[in-house]
Scaffold this motif. Structure first.
Motif, PDB file in Angstrom:
ATOM      1  N   ILE A 200       0.755  -1.323   0.013  1.00 20.34           N
ATOM      2  CA  ILE A 200       0.238  -0.134  -0.185  1.00 20.34           C
ATOM      3  C   ILE A 200       1.044   1.207   0.035  1.00 20.34           C
ATOM      4  O   ILE A 200       0.201   2.377  -0.251  1.00 20.34           O
ATOM      5  CB  ILE A 200      -0.782   0.087   1.424  1.00 20.34           C
ATOM      6  CG1 ILE A 200      -0.133   0.135   2.612  1.00 20.34           C
ATOM      7  CG2 ILE A 200      -1.921  -1.122   1.106  1.00 20.34           C
ATOM      8  CD1 ILE A 200      -1.077   0.092   3.915  1.00 20.34           C
ATOM      9  N   THR A 201       2.175   1.065   0.340  1.00 23.11           N
ATOM     10  CA  THR A 201       2.973   2.432   0.283  1.00 23.11           C
ATOM     11  C   THR A 201       3.949   2.401  -1.187  1.00 23.11           C
ATOM     12  O   THR A 201       4.575   3.405  -1.300  1.00 23.11           O
ATOM     13  CB  THR A 201       4.061   2.201   1.591  1.00 23.11           C
ATOM     14  OG1 THR A 201       4.691   0.979   1.593  1.00 23.11           O
ATOM     15  CG2 THR A 201       3.053   2.497   2.831  1.00 23.11           C
ATOM     16  N   LYS A 202       3.714   1.544  -1.891  1.00 24.04           N
ATOM     17  CA  LYS A 202       4.575   1.404  -3.110  1.00 24.04           C
ATOM     18  C   LYS A 202       3.681   1.053  -4.259  1.00 24.04           C
ATOM     19  O   LYS A 202       3.119   2.290  -5.023  1.00 24.04           O
ATOM     20  CB  LYS A 202       5.723   0.095  -3.048  1.00 24.04           C
ATOM     21  CG  LYS A 202       6.611   0.437  -4.265  1.00 24.04           C
ATOM     22  CD  LYS A 202       7.815  -0.411  -3.857  1.00 24.04           C
ATOM     23  CE  LYS A 202       8.716  -0.679  -5.010  1.00 24.04           C
ATOM     24  NZ  LYS A 202       9.408   0.645  -5.488  1.00 24.04           N
ATOM     25  N   TYR A 204       0.519   0.234  -4.573  1.00 23.71           N
ATOM     26  CA  TYR A 204      -1.078   0.861  -4.321  1.00 23.71           C
ATOM     27  C   TYR A 204      -0.994   2.389  -3.854  1.00 23.71           C
ATOM     28  O   TYR A 204      -1.800   2.648  -3.433  1.00 23.71           O
ATOM     29  CB  TYR A 204      -1.650  -0.098  -3.570  1.00 23.71           C
ATOM     30  CG  TYR A 204      -2.191  -1.191  -4.116  1.00 23.71           C
ATOM     31  CD1 TYR A 204      -3.456  -1.453  -4.348  1.00 23.71           C
ATOM     32  CD2 TYR A 204      -1.268  -2.457  -4.417  1.00 23.71           C
ATOM     33  CE1 TYR A 204      -4.074  -2.273  -5.130  1.00 23.71           C
ATOM     34  CE2 TYR A 204      -1.712  -3.564  -5.071  1.00 23.71           C
ATOM     35  CZ  TYR A 204      -3.112  -3.506  -5.591  1.00 23.71           C
ATOM     36  OH  TYR A 204      -3.691  -4.643  -6.281  1.00 23.71           O
ATOM     37  N   SER A 205       0.429   3.023  -3.729  1.00 27.90           N
ATOM     38  CA  SER A 205       0.390   4.204  -2.990  1.00 27.90           C
ATOM     39  C   SER A 205      -0.306   5.283  -3.736  1.00 27.90           C
ATOM     40  O   SER A 205      -0.971   6.058  -2.944  1.00 27.90           O
ATOM     41  CB  SER A 205       1.876   4.577  -3.025  1.00 27.90           C
ATOM     42  OG  SER A 205       2.408   4.808  -4.271  1.00 27.90           O
ATOM     43  N   GLU A 206      -0.726   5.193  -4.944  1.00 32.12           N
ATOM     44  CA  GLU A 206      -1.392   6.223  -5.542  1.00 32.12           C
ATOM     45  C   GLU A 206      -2.657   5.959  -5.774  1.00 32.12           C
ATOM     46  O   GLU A 206      -3.460   6.686  -6.396  1.00 32.12           O
ATOM     47  CB  GLU A 206      -0.684   6.660  -6.841  1.00 32.12           C
ATOM     48  CG  GLU A 206       0.639   7.213  -6.589  1.00 32.12           C
ATOM     49  CD  GLU A 206       1.242   7.766  -7.828  1.00 32.12           C
ATOM     50  OE1 GLU A 206       0.627   8.045  -8.956  1.00 32.12           O
ATOM     51  OE2 GLU A 206       2.476   7.613  -8.003  1.00 32.12           O
ATOM     52  N   GLY A 210      -3.989   3.616  -0.824  1.00 35.15           N
ATOM     53  CA  GLY A 210      -2.708   3.613  -0.747  1.00 35.15           C
ATOM     54  C   GLY A 210      -1.964   4.758   0.250  1.00 35.15           C
ATOM     55  O   GLY A 210      -2.897   5.530   0.775  1.00 35.15           O
ATOM     56  N   ILE A 211      -1.025   4.831   0.677  1.00 38.08           N
ATOM     57  CA  ILE A 211      -0.305   5.649   1.713  1.00 38.08           C
ATOM     58  C   ILE A 211       1.124   5.879   0.949  1.00 38.08           C
ATOM     59  O   ILE A 211       1.826   5.302   0.738  1.00 38.08           O
ATOM     60  CB  ILE A 211       0.093   4.931   3.278  1.00 38.08           C
ATOM     61  CG1 ILE A 211      -1.329   4.536   3.557  1.00 38.08           C
ATOM     62  CG2 ILE A 211       0.634   5.954   3.813  1.00 38.08           C
ATOM     63  CD1 ILE A 211      -1.144   3.684   5.057  1.00 38.08           C
ATOM     64  N   GLN A 212       1.235   7.358   0.895  1.00 35.63           N
ATOM     65  CA  GLN A 212       2.623   7.709   0.179  1.00 35.63           C
ATOM     66  C   GLN A 212       3.444   8.090   1.152  1.00 35.63           C
ATOM     67  O   GLN A 212       3.046   8.878   2.254  1.00 35.63           O
ATOM     68  CB  GLN A 212       2.222   8.991  -0.822  1.00 35.63           C
ATOM     69  CG  GLN A 212       1.252   8.513  -1.772  1.00 35.63           C
ATOM     70  CD  GLN A 212       1.222   9.850  -2.947  1.00 35.63           C
ATOM     71  OE1 GLN A 212       2.275  10.687  -2.759  1.00 35.63           O
ATOM     72  NE2 GLN A 212       0.107   9.557  -3.615  1.00 35.63           N
ATOM     73  N   ASN A 216      11.387   4.234   0.109  1.00 37.05           N
ATOM     74  CA  ASN A 216      11.182   2.963  -0.718  1.00 37.05           C
ATOM     75  C   ASN A 216      10.972   1.546   0.152  1.00 37.05           C
ATOM     76  O   ASN A 216      12.089   0.956   0.399  1.00 37.05           O
ATOM     77  CB  ASN A 216      12.325   2.667  -1.650  1.00 37.05           C
ATOM     78  CG  ASN A 216      12.023   1.837  -2.980  1.00 37.05           C
ATOM     79  OD1 ASN A 216      10.997   1.238  -2.638  1.00 37.05           O
ATOM     80  ND2 ASN A 216      12.671   1.482  -3.794  1.00 37.05           N
ATOM     81  N   THR A 217       9.923   1.146   0.098  1.00 35.35           N
ATOM     82  CA  THR A 217       9.558   0.047   0.934  1.00 35.35           C
ATOM     83  C   THR A 217      10.110  -1.461   0.357  1.00 35.35           C
ATOM     84  O   THR A 217       9.992  -2.527   0.835  1.00 35.35           O
ATOM     85  CB  THR A 217       8.220  -0.347   1.308  1.00 35.35           C
ATOM     86  OG1 THR A 217       7.120   0.067   0.060  1.00 35.35           O
ATOM     87  CG2 THR A 217       7.790   0.713   2.421  1.00 35.35           C
TER      88      THR A 217
END
Length: 367
Positions: A200-202, A204-206, A210-212, A216-217
């Protein structure tokens, strides 16, 4: 004090014995060694990026780039799973602590050595763009960038592929800490949470869920841990030839899910369809690993299994040849040129790794 010294000496002797046992008891499965070769070729495909450059006006080639790139995503998860599998075998033999300490030490040392080696100005192609000092300038720019981002330096090093070494070390340490305490169920939940957070942070981040964040996870323990843990779980079962069918089923389902995800992210959120990991990638990595562990006769090839033992060296070395041979992509812009690029990087990396492996001094750099 004398009694304490005696106890410390006994501990050192037992640990050294464990070290010897760990070094001598490495398990080799021929099908796994063969699949290592397929996986390292896939990693070279990821880094040579066939059909990415020079085909901007050709939609067919652009789609070919996306498809080849995403098909190759089984490789990194496979290496994590297989590492977890052999780690699990050592744990069951009572060698978990010794094996973990030795392997983490080795991974960190390789990470430091190759982070330094990749700072050497070897990329002669820079001469054409920036003059005779081009290679030195490139190294200087790399150092300057990494100094400004110490977290990236710690988890990725000086070349993009080196993140795997620290990712594997992180996954192994986390797994050992949980398993040592008997918290295996908690380890599974924790590794799943890391994976979902990473997605969700990479990838699906947008998207709407997602979470920005700035980090870089892909680096660190976020993606590798769940695959490593999966390998550990698989080590509790005895592989058989029927694993190939289960693996192929998971692999097929994983690719369908993986491509469905990246397509939807592209269409509905305008997210670039090039991803390291999505949800379906888990099934791809697990499926291919089960195929490899099946030891099915289809995967029996003595020549390829012999190449398998040089895969770590090929992995560490290959980016040197990716950079040096990069002009090929500009000189030969056709499918044959792309295949030639991948083949030459693999062959030169293999030959160099084999030479280094058989040299008493140089073998320390790749093993």
């Amino acid at each position: 004090m004398k009694d304490i010294s005696i106890e410390i000496a006994k501990d050192n002797v037992s640990f050294n014995s464990a070290q010897e046992h760990v070094n001598k008891s490495h398990v080799r499965i021929e099908s796994v060694e063969c699949c290592r070769v397929f996986a390292i070729i896939a990693i070279i495909v990821l880094h040579t990026e066939p059909f990415r450059y020079g085909y901007e006006d050709n939609f067919h080639h652009q789609y070919a780039f996306i498809i080849f790139n995403q098909l190759a995503r089984f490789a990194v998860p496979f290496f994590f799973v297989i590492s977890g599998y052999f780690w699990g075998i050592k744990v069951q033999c009572g060698l978990g602590k010794a094996y973990t300490l030795l392997t983490v030490k080795r991974l960190v040392l390789l990470f430091l050595i190759w982070s330094f080696l990749y700072l050497i100005p070897y990329d002669v192609n820079m001469i054409f763009d920036y003059g005779l000092l081009g290679p030195i300038k490139k190294s200087f720019w790399c150092i300057r960038e990494l100094i400004s981002d110490p977290v990236k330096l710690l988890f990725q090093g000086t070349k993009v592929h080196l993140w795997f070494l620290m990712g594997l070390a992180s996954a192994m340490i986390i797994s050992f800490m949980f398993v040592e305490k008997g918290y295996e169920k908690s380890l599974i939940i924790f590794s799943l949470a890391l994976y979902l957070f990473g997605i969700i942070t990479k990838s699906y981040s947008e998207s709407t869920i997602g979470i920005q964040i700035d980090f870089n996870t892909r680096n660190g323990p976020f993606f590798g841990t769940i695959f490593f843990v999966t390998g550990y779980i698989l080590s509790k079962y005895k592989p058989n030839t029927f694993w190939i069918y289960t693996g192929l089923f998971l692999l097929t389902g994983g690719y369908i899910m993986h491509f469905t995800e990246i397509y939807n992210l592209w269409i509905f959120f305008d997210i670039n369809p090039i991803h390291d990991f999505v949800l379906g990638t888990y099934l791809i990595g697990t499926g291919f690993s089960m195929v490899a562990l099946s030891n099915h006769e289809v995967l029996m090839n003595k020549h390829m299994s012999q190449i398998g033992k040089y895969v770590l060296g090929i992995f560490l070395l290959h980016f040197i040849f990716v950079d040096i041979l990069d002009p090929l992509t500009h000189l030969i812009r056709n499918p044959l040129g792309e295949v030639l690029y991948v083949t030459m990087v693999f062959y030169l990396s293999y030959v160099t790794a084999r030479y280094m492996y058989n040299n008493k001094f140089l073998c320390r750099l790749i093993s």
